[in-house]
Design an enzyme around this catalytic site. Sequence first.
Site, mmCIF file in Angstrom:
data_model
loop_
_atom_site.group_PDB
_atom_site.id
_atom_site.type_symbol
_atom_site.label_atom_id
_atom_site.label_comp_id
_atom_site.label_asym_id
_atom_site.label_seq_id
_atom_site.Cartn_x
_atom_site.Cartn_y
_atom_site.Cartn_z
ATOM 1 N N LYS A 138 0.835 -1.197 0.000
ATOM 2 C CA LYS A 138 0.000 0.000 0.000
ATOM 3 C C LYS A 138 0.866 1.241 0.000
ATOM 4 O O LYS A 138 0.559 2.240 -0.623
ATOM 5 C CB LYS A 138 -0.821 0.051 1.292
HETATM 6 N N1 ATP Z 1 3.394 -7.868 -2.051
HETATM 7 C C1 ATP Z 1 2.925 -8.878 -1.336
HETATM 8 N N2 ATP Z 1 3.274 -10.132 -1.642
HETATM 9 C C2 ATP Z 1 2.772 -11.174 -0.966
HETATM 10 N N3 ATP Z 1 1.922 -11.059 0.074
HETATM 11 C C3 ATP Z 1 1.535 -9.840 0.433
HETATM 12 C C4 ATP Z 1 2.015 -8.686 -0.246
HETATM 13 N N4 ATP Z 1 1.458 -7.608 0.325
HETATM 14 C C5 ATP Z 1 0.662 -8.050 1.304
HETATM 15 N N5 ATP Z 1 0.715 -9.390 1.398
HETATM 16 C C6 ATP Z 1 -0.012 -10.233 2.348
HETATM 17 O O1 ATP Z 1 -1.368 -9.857 2.372
HETATM 18 C C7 ATP Z 1 -1.906 -9.933 3.690
HETATM 19 C C8 ATP Z 1 -2.549 -8.628 4.070
HETATM 20 O O2 ATP Z 1 -1.564 -7.637 4.147
HETATM 21 P P1 ATP Z 1 -1.786 -6.175 4.678
HETATM 22 O O3 ATP Z 1 -3.211 -5.816 4.715
HETATM 23 O O4 ATP Z 1 -1.006 -5.983 5.933
HETATM 24 O O5 ATP Z 1 -1.153 -5.336 3.464
HETATM 25 P P2 ATP Z 1 0.315 -4.754 3.191
HETATM 26 O O6 ATP Z 1 0.328 -4.217 1.822
HETATM 27 O O7 ATP Z 1 1.349 -5.755 3.575
HETATM 28 O O8 ATP Z 1 0.389 -3.552 4.163
HETATM 29 P P3 ATP Z 1 1.525 -2.460 4.232
HETATM 30 O O9 ATP Z 1 1.063 -1.322 3.405
HETATM 31 O O10 ATP Z 1 1.512 -2.165 5.697
HETATM 32 O O11 ATP Z 1 2.789 -3.072 3.719
HETATM 33 C C9 ATP Z 1 -0.751 -10.370 4.568
HETATM 34 O O12 ATP Z 1 -0.836 -11.759 4.725
HETATM 35 C C10 ATP Z 1 0.476 -10.029 3.755
HETATM 36 O O13 ATP Z 1 1.527 -10.902 4.045
#
Ligand code: ATP
Length: 430
Positions: A205
Amino acid sequence: MADVRVRFAPSPTGDLHLGGARTALFNYLFARHHGGRLLLRIEDTDRERSRREYEERILKDLRWLGLDFDEGPHRQSDRRELYAGAARRLKEGGLAYEAEDEAGRRALYFRPPQRSGRFRDELRGEVRFGKIRDFVILKSDGMPAYNFAAVVDDVHMEITHVIRGEEHLPNTGRQVFLYRALGAPEPRFLHLGLILGPDGRKLSKRHGARSVRELREEGYLPEAVLNYLALLGWTHPAGREEFAGLAELVAEWDPSRLGASPARFDPERLLHFNARHLRRLPARQLARLMQPFLETPLPPGREEVAVEAVREEMRLLSDAPRLLGRLLGPVDPGEVAGRLPEGSAGALAAACRLLEGRWPEGLEEAREFLSALRRWAKEHGMGAREVLHPLRVALTGEDRGPRLEYIIVLLGPEEARRRMERAREARLRA
Ligand SMILES: Nc1ncnc2c1ncn2[C@@H]1O[C@H](COP(=O)(O)OP(=O)(O)OP(=O)(O)O)[C@@H](O)[C@H]1O
């Protein structure tokens, strides 16, 4: 496998993006494959970044993808009693103590019994970890820290398999100690490879990853997004790459084919899947899905012909207005005339004559008219292309495009005749 319980646990700090959506999908498929249950847990303990609005948007996007869950959404901010109770037990057992955090505020710390250890990851085998220091489990504002809330919830929700992105690997060591301290069995862990952006960094995000919401607004189909995501970290035993929808994925999916390698997000491949899925939809359904993207509605009574006329060239639902506009928009006879070969006036005159008395409202009649035109060409020693190409140019102003019968029905016989007539006159004048 008996009583499988898995969870998708997003934090409501932004829109659902492809990384999160893939995690949701794999949890969903895992649950369905084992006849288990999928829980949705909203991890909203970060007060600064969490927003209720994002939670609603994530729910909407999951619904759009068709990823329905069996329990929840459970919101961590509603479960503070539970974390406080678990923290109390750890404190009473001498495993947690109060101390000042880095900012000098009182917080509750967990003291792991060891500093290093190991756990098993289903995709990676044994994972060793070390250098675990005492860490905060209840923050100064009374909110649980991420690792603590996740473990307390996984225990309370009787989660059997934790399926998430590999960026959580460094957390897992701490979490393993917490399960043990709480006297609970560890779930099994499957850490999926990361989905990387074009820049090679984790889609996130915070780095403006393409959100599911944007994809919906750009005219992607949920089936195409799911199909694309399913192949990021999973392969079908027979190498199959196209799946009509979730039901088919559920039927074909098997966790033994999961891999742990990272995958790079490839926008072209996603578009390719979208185009293929657009082609397989029934015309009526496609017409309905196109509707919100159109500036003017599809011609009444001819909606399905309009869909057939543009579907081959469509890659996104949002391509529809442009493609339809190209077919139905005005044609400049002067411009057209310059591109028509000299002999084409005769062919267009014949086409006008043959169209007279016929009123092709439907495809069948339009095909009959085209057959008659081909016969006329043959009788006059001309190839079919010599008459059909000028006809296409006269009707659309383009050298290629959808089948002529679609165009004739879409324009309607009167407009089609008018365009042929004008092109013929312009050619004669040229
Ligand atoms: N780029 C990615 N690749 C693989 N898994 C992901 C990825 N981004 C998020 N996830 C997985 O999706 C799930 C939900 O993640 P979350 O809502 O915390 O989003 P995020 O994009 O990781 O948040 P942030 O913006 O804090 O990095 C978690 O299990 C996370 O491991």
